[in-house]
Design a protein around this motif. Structure first.
Motif, PDB file in Angstrom:
ATOM      1  N   PRO A 119       5.416  30.277  -7.966  1.00 46.55           N
ATOM      2  CA  PRO A 119       6.025  31.329  -8.777  1.00 46.55           C
ATOM      3  C   PRO A 119       7.254  31.881  -8.063  1.00 46.55           C
ATOM      4  O   PRO A 119       7.838  31.172  -7.260  1.00 46.55           O
ATOM      5  N   GLY A 120       7.624  33.118  -8.355  1.00 51.41           N
ATOM      6  CA  GLY A 120       8.780  33.709  -7.692  1.00 51.41           C
ATOM      7  C   GLY A 120       9.734  34.274  -8.718  1.00 51.41           C
ATOM      8  O   GLY A 120       9.349  34.566  -9.850  1.00 51.41           O
ATOM      9  N   LEU A 121      10.986  34.426  -8.283  1.00 48.33           N
ATOM     10  CA  LEU A 121      11.999  35.002  -9.163  1.00 48.33           C
ATOM     11  C   LEU A 121      12.156  34.135 -10.412  1.00 48.33           C
ATOM     12  O   LEU A 121      12.090  32.916 -10.340  1.00 48.33           O
ATOM     13  N   ARG A 124      17.690  32.969 -10.834  1.00 50.77           N
ATOM     14  CA  ARG A 124      18.158  32.012  -9.814  1.00 50.77           C
ATOM     15  C   ARG A 124      19.435  31.329 -10.316  1.00 50.77           C
ATOM     16  O   ARG A 124      20.384  31.101  -9.555  1.00 50.77           O
ATOM     17  N   GLU A 154      11.199  37.187  -3.566  1.00 49.84           N
ATOM     18  CA  GLU A 154      12.223  37.052  -4.612  1.00 49.84           C
ATOM     19  C   GLU A 154      13.628  37.222  -4.042  1.00 49.84           C
ATOM     20  O   GLU A 154      14.579  36.590  -4.509  1.00 49.84           O
ATOM     21  N   ASP A 206      14.496  33.975  -2.739  1.00 49.19           N
ATOM     22  CA  ASP A 206      14.895  33.075  -3.832  1.00 49.19           C
ATOM     23  C   ASP A 206      16.383  33.253  -4.157  1.00 49.19           C
ATOM     24  O   ASP A 206      17.083  32.267  -4.437  1.00 49.19           O
ATOM     25  N   HIS A 264       6.109  30.961   0.654  1.00 51.02           N
ATOM     26  CA  HIS A 264       5.928  30.770  -0.790  1.00 51.02           C
ATOM     27  C   HIS A 264       6.713  29.573  -1.314  1.00 51.02           C
ATOM     28  O   HIS A 264       6.555  29.195  -2.467  1.00 51.02           O
ATOM     29  N   ARG A 265       7.573  28.992  -0.486  1.00 49.21           N
ATOM     30  CA  ARG A 265       8.377  27.851  -0.940  1.00 49.21           C
ATOM     31  C   ARG A 265       8.308  26.715   0.088  1.00 49.21           C
ATOM     32  O   ARG A 265       9.321  26.352   0.694  1.00 49.21           O
TER      33      ARG A 265
END
Lengths: 210, 170
Positions: free
Chosen positions: A69-71, A76, A160, A163, B22-23
């Protein structure tokens, strides 16, 4: 009528040195071209002169923009658009402005960014994202704790924020290649296959989640 | 191998997991890009002619022009492991048009000039800038490796700087 040279219009890209011909390329070159975002583009065929770095670059692109997941994807893409606009990459700006609009549905603000650059009128969240991406682009050290604080103030968590950093940083890379190895031109008949790749990528975006 | 972005950001393992965890695909693909362009040895790289010390010179000079002392130290240290190429270390500081750079070969000066252009003014590049590289003896593959290294370092130093700033917020 817009005065800006930046728009969402499709642009073809013509290489200044000869790309790899997939018909005569090596196996690693063909594989790196096939795995790229637009296999018929002279841009990725040119990068296939060094297949290992093209292949790794494709993986970075996908990890930065598609990783969950994330932004939200649209934000982006907004960071990618801001960086491309600041760096002056007409083709990257057009591609990622279209993707920003697809995912965020905020066509007016994206068009304002293309027209007026980073001083365009934006809401606080997009202002914070735009300022952070632009600071990181000019010289990286211009990005500081104040940008992180501004992003956190509009609701982004640390993941985020990263990101935004990674989306912007990837376009420091992508813009430099696209700006320095060839040039954007309005599409002509010879560009049909390469443009079809862009359209297919745009179409996939329309069916993806933000 | 040590993750090079963690190293130049000064992140320990716990900080790296907290900020980048997270990435994982970004971490692994960024490291794979580094190893593709700037490996420990070129034995497995199919592109001939662009020697490892030249690649490290390009990376070190890019890091210097990007104002990234940590990345500059990383690439300069790797370049110093090639003592037969000690002249290249001087070019990291001088660039193409002053001091030691004036003694560089035509090929080295053409490479260094392209680094300056690509770091600071990529939108100003024209077809004739690539013609200058070709005239200095670079093949299309070498032009791509040169361009990829400069562009990759631009990416790497920005992520590292962002992480350094974020580390201060942990």
């Amino acid at each position: 009528m817009s005065e800006s040279r930046f728009s969402t219009d499709e642009r073809a890209w013509h290489a200044w040195i000869t790309p790899v011909d997939p018909a005569t390329g090596t196996e690693p070159q063909r594989e790196a071209i096939e795995a790229s975002i637009w296999p018929n583009s002279p841009y990725f065929r040119l990068l296939a002169w060094h297949p290992a770095s093209l292949h790794a670059r494709t993986l970075v692109d996908q990890a930065v923009f598609l990783g969950r997941p994330g932004l939200r994807r649209g934000e982006r893409e907004l960071a990618a658009t801001v960086v491309s606009r600041v760096n002056g990459c007409v083709l990257c700006t057009s591609v990622h402005a279209r993707l920003s609009i697809t995912f965020t549905k905020r066509e007016d603000e994206v068009r304002a960014l293309l027209e007026h650059g980073i001083d365009a009128e934006l809401d606080p969240r997009w202002r914070a994202i735009t300022d952070a991406a632009a600071a990181l682009t000019a010289i990286p050290n211009a990005f500081g704790p104040e940008h992180v604080a501004a992003l956190q103030a509009v609701g982004l968590n640390a993941a985020e924020v990263l990101d935004i950093v990674q989306s912007g940083a990837f376009f420091a890379w992508a813009n430099r290649l696209m700006l320095s190895l060839g040039e954007p031109l309005p599409p002509a008949a010879d560009d049909a296959q390469a443009i079809a790749d862009q359209q297919a990528n745009d179409a996939r975006a329309h069916t993806s989640e933000d | 191998m040590t993750d090079v972005i963690d190293a130049i950001s000064g992140l320990d393992t716990a900080q790296s997991v907290a900020l980048r965890g997270h990435r994982p695909d970004v971490v692994s693909s960024a490291q794979a890009s580094y190893e593709a362009l700037l490996p420990q040895s070129l034995d497995a790289d199919p592109v001939p002619g662009f020697a490892l010390p030249t690649r490290l010179l390009v990376a070190a000079r890019s890091a210097r022009l990007e104002h990234s002392p940590a990345a500059l130290a990383h690439y300069s240290e790797r370049l110093s492991a090639h003592p037969e190429q000690s002249a290249l270390l001087a070019f990291v500081e001088s660039g193409p048009d002053r001091g030691a750079g004036l003694l560089a070969s035509r090929r080295e000066r053409a490479i260094l000039r392209h680094v300056e252009l690509l770091v600071a003014r990529p939108a100003a590049t024209t077809a004739s800038d690539l013609d200058a590289l070709t005239a200095a003896g670079l093949t299309p593959a070498e032009i791509v490796v040169l361009s990829q290294i400069v562009a990759f370092v631009s990416f790497q130093v920005r992520i590292a700087h962002g992480l350094t700033v974020l580390k201060g917020t942990l």
